[in-house]
Design an enzyme around this catalytic site. Sequence first.
Site, PDB file in Angstrom:
ATOM      1  CG  ASP A 100      -0.191  -0.595   2.469  1.00 33.85           C
ATOM      2  OD1 ASP A 100       0.643  -0.998   2.402  1.00 33.85           O
ATOM      3  OD2 ASP A 100      -0.949  -0.376   3.699  1.00 33.85           O
ATOM      4  CG  ASP A 118      -1.836  -8.577 -13.008  1.00 28.18           C
ATOM      5  OD1 ASP A 118      -1.577  -8.016 -13.625  1.00 28.18           O
ATOM      6  OD2 ASP A 118      -2.820  -9.278 -12.684  1.00 28.18           O
TER       7      ASP A 118
END
Length: 360
Positions: free
Chosen positions: A222, A246
């Site tokens: 994050d 990804d």
Amino acid sequence: MHKFKFIVLPCDGIGPEIVDASVRVLKAAAARYKVDLQLDYKTVGFDSLNRFGTTLREDVLQMSKDYDGIILGTQSHADYPKPEEGGRNVSSSYRVGLDLYANIRPARTRSYVDTNMPEGRTMDLVIMRESTEGFYADRNMTRGCGEMMPSPDMALAVRKITRHCSERIARRSFELAMTRRKKLTAIHKLNCFLMTDGLFMDAVRNVAKDFPDVEFNDLLVDASTAHLVRTPEVFDVIVTTNFFGDILSDLTSELSGGLGMAGSINAGDDMCCAQAQHGSAPTIAGKDIANPVSMILSVAMMLSWLGDRRKSEVLSEMGAAMTRSVDKVLENPLTRTRDIGGSMGCRDFAACVEEVVARA
Ligand code: ATP
């Protein structure tokens, strides 16, 4: 004369257009460097589903091992029927079936192409994404599926992380960092996934001991998004697990210029598959407006990777020439596709690159 053979799998959406563009540029490079190319086309994706009842025939996957490299277009996997009805995930079948464990996704800015970042910000990084396990239901079980539904209102997913897969992607990442700015950032969510990301990070830290010259740090996934937006220039090589890689690689390629702009390869120990970073963009398919840069650069990356592995100067030179030629054509605002502010079609853009490669 050098001879190389590649299997070509155009697949779905904009896949056929951008694969065609990349093959045209590849042929021009082969002619320039006097290389004899054999290109064998096979049908995968929806075309294969309609003709053979499956999006990927096992014999096509197996025969791919006999080629020097694989050129794979984009797949509309989200629209495939269930696996038992023939909707086999082509990308994941290649990654798992041929053990192409490193999904290598660079992102870099070019001074002459607009970025999606504040003026003056630059980026030149490579995301090393492990791609044979992780949070992907279709590739983390020998039998069965990594997602299950104990009841209609409850769904569970399994994330598989192994020491073996973590160590090998880490080693490839440190090796890559040694050829670049010697910085490596491992990205994880260790504060929540104590065991899975704990194992991943333990493996990465063990490998780090063999590379004392590489400056090594780690970030929570994050927090990493904020750092990538705020100070993208500090990143060099990033190593991470499948799912995080990804998502982060879409962020970095979009920030650096657009989804259509960055190449990507799936590499194992001996085999390599060129595959664009982005998806099949079905809404623009068949209109000759797709940007083929990602696919052309993916093929160039595959040639460079093969050149390194096989100590083949001609492959390395072809890869470098294709990359240089794409950059040269992008320098001119009149020869850019719409997604990056130009008006050129996919085919015409490829023709411009072909022309430059022929003189490279
Ligand atoms: P998929 O279902 O295969 O993931 P998608 O359209 O949902 O397809 P992407 O293909 O990754 O996801 O692309 C999202 C959007 O980005 C596309 O709708 C398109 O507008 C743009 N885009 C992606 N790749 C390209 C490209 N090569 N050229 C131009 N635009 C692109």
